[in-house]
Design an enzyme around this catalytic site. Structure first.
Site, mmCIF file in Angstrom:
data_model
loop_
_atom_site.group_PDB
_atom_site.id
_atom_site.type_symbol
_atom_site.label_atom_id
_atom_site.label_comp_id
_atom_site.label_asym_id
_atom_site.label_seq_id
_atom_site.Cartn_x
_atom_site.Cartn_y
_atom_site.Cartn_z
ATOM 1 N N HIS A 132 46.576 36.539 -44.368
ATOM 2 C CA HIS A 132 47.889 36.041 -44.776
ATOM 3 C C HIS A 132 47.786 35.076 -45.953
ATOM 4 C CE1 HIS A 132 49.993 37.056 -40.708
ATOM 5 N NE2 HIS A 132 50.036 38.052 -41.565
ATOM 6 N N HIS A 142 51.087 48.867 -45.511
ATOM 7 C CA HIS A 142 50.113 48.026 -46.213
ATOM 8 C C HIS A 142 49.194 48.844 -47.108
ATOM 9 C CE1 HIS A 142 50.880 44.041 -44.553
ATOM 10 N NE2 HIS A 142 51.040 44.596 -43.365
#
Length: 422
Positions: free
Chosen positions: A262, A397
């Protein structure tokens, strides 16, 4: 569709300048799209197994449906056959059994005979992806996309946006009561992406400035104060919940500790936000690029090859020690995307090094040339694993990692593809 400034700053030898590399990215993206197509089910899209087949009793997943709708709407804008019907199916599903037709909003799984599913809480994470899907579908011209966007934005804004805090609230009961005592970085991170997309599609800059407020709180305040290691979990009073999910450290959405993947994902979002603000307003806070650089290096220093083997691991504890050593595919995809964004933004050779290194890792260990798609998770020895999540559920993703290096940092994906030069 080239990045105007990137051509001035990219190293002469950069892979991003090479037509064969750009063709390779495009081909990898098309392979991923083809692999994902069997995931269609009656009420949306469901997770595929490792072999690319639906599992017995597969049921539509709300978040996966929104992500697949977004991806196929963008791919439709690129003129790729077979994607328009899938994007339309996604929109219809989000207006069908996944939508709460009594109270508004969306479920994680379809309603059964008109009755809410067992898990009927309204999640900010899901609603951010519904907003993203709706904006992409609308700009691509998917039937029903405009209506979905007109339905989604008022709900997302009215129930989840906290003007006083400058962030999105986390979750509610089905009837919008019982707000959860939690503020999460993950849902807000994806809300930054959705806000930028909505701003581009609607022309309403308030969404872009909401994205800036989110980034300012989570990154320019909390992450910076923690040495650019971002705590993920907070109470509604903004106390850090350091023990959150200590008993479930490998949770797929709220793992214990901190997530280097992240850190790097935020890094490229900050650069995209800077580019979006510059395009729209002519100015952007200088800390956006400064914090992006710091976050990327923090993510790679704390997560890459920490246990001797290559790859970006899942989580670290408060002393920056590895907790879950497994390597989710999305962490590698986001690290590569951040390296590409920093390379285009700065031209520094070290980001070319990282861009090549991460793609070499993905090609060596994650691209599945036997069963198709990407292996979604590897253990600390880079062998296939399913500790965090089984199967091959995620297209979002990996596919975005193949297209983002080909596009400018702004506008957002669907707008960049469907309205080039806008």
């Amino acid at each position: 569709m080239a990045e105007p400034l990137a051509g001035l700053v990219l190293p002469v030898s950069s892979w991003l300048r090479l037509a064969p590399h750009r063709h390779w990215l495009d081909m990898q993206g098309q392979r991923l799209l083809d692999f994902s197509k069997p995931s269609r089910v009656p009420h949306g899209f469901a997770a595929l197994g490792d072999d690319g087949r639906l599992q017995p009793g597969a049921v539509a997943d709300g978040t996966l449906t929104a992500r697949m709708t977004h991806v196929h709407a963008v791919a439709m804008g690129r003129g790729l056959p077979g994607c328009a019907p899938l994007a339309a199916h996604g929109v219809a599903s989000l207006r069908g059994a996944l939508e709460d037709h009594d109270h508004g909003g969306w479920y994680l799984t379809p309603a059964i005979n008109g009755k809410p599913p067992e898990e009927s809480r309204k999640q900010a994470y899901l609603h951010a992806f519904v907003a993203l899907a709706a904006s992409s579908a609308h700009v691509a011209g998917v039937a029903g996309g405009r209506e979905l966007l007109d339905t989604a934005l008022p709900i997302w804004e009215r129930h989840f946006w906290s003007e006083a805090e400058g962030v999105f609230r986390e979750s509610f009961a089905a009837d919008w009561s019982d707000e959860e005592d939690y503020r999460g970085a993950n849902a807000n991170m994806h809300s930054v992406e959705a806000c930028m997309a909505v701003a581009d599609v609607t022309g309403n800059g308030v969404w872009r400035h909401r994205a800036l407020r989110i980034a300012e709180r989570f990154i320019h305040t909390y992450a910076r104060d923690a040495g650019y290691c971002l705590p993920e979990h907070y109470s509604r009073e903004w106390g850090v919940l350091k023990d959150d999910h200590r008993d479930r450290p490998a949770d797929a959405l709220r793992p214990y500790g901190m997530t280097p993947g992240h850190f790097v994902e935020w890094a490229h979002l900050l650069l995209r936000l800077e580019a979006a603000l510059l395009r729209a307003d002519g100015h952007a806070p200088p800390w956006l690029v400064e914090d992006a650089i710091e976050l990327f290096h923090s993510g790679m220093n704390n997560g890459w090859q920490r246990d001797g083997a290559p790859g970006l691991l899942y989580t670290i504890d408060w002393a920056r020690r590895p907790v879950v050593h497994n390597r989710p595919h999305w962490c590698q995809a986001e690290a590569m995307t951040a390296a590409a964004a920093l390379l285009k933004r700065t031209g520094h050779q070290r980001y070319e090094h990282w861009y090549r290194t991460i793609w070499d890792y993905i090609d060596t260990y994650m691209i599945d040339r036997q069963q198709g798609g990407w292996i979604q998770e590897l253990d600390e020895h880079n062998h296939p694993s399913s500790t965090i999540q089984a199967g091959k559920a995620d297209l979002y993703h990996a596919w975005q990692a193949t297209i983002m290096p080909l596009l400018p940092l702004a506008p957002s994906l669907a707008t960049a593809v469907t309205r080039p030069g806008s």
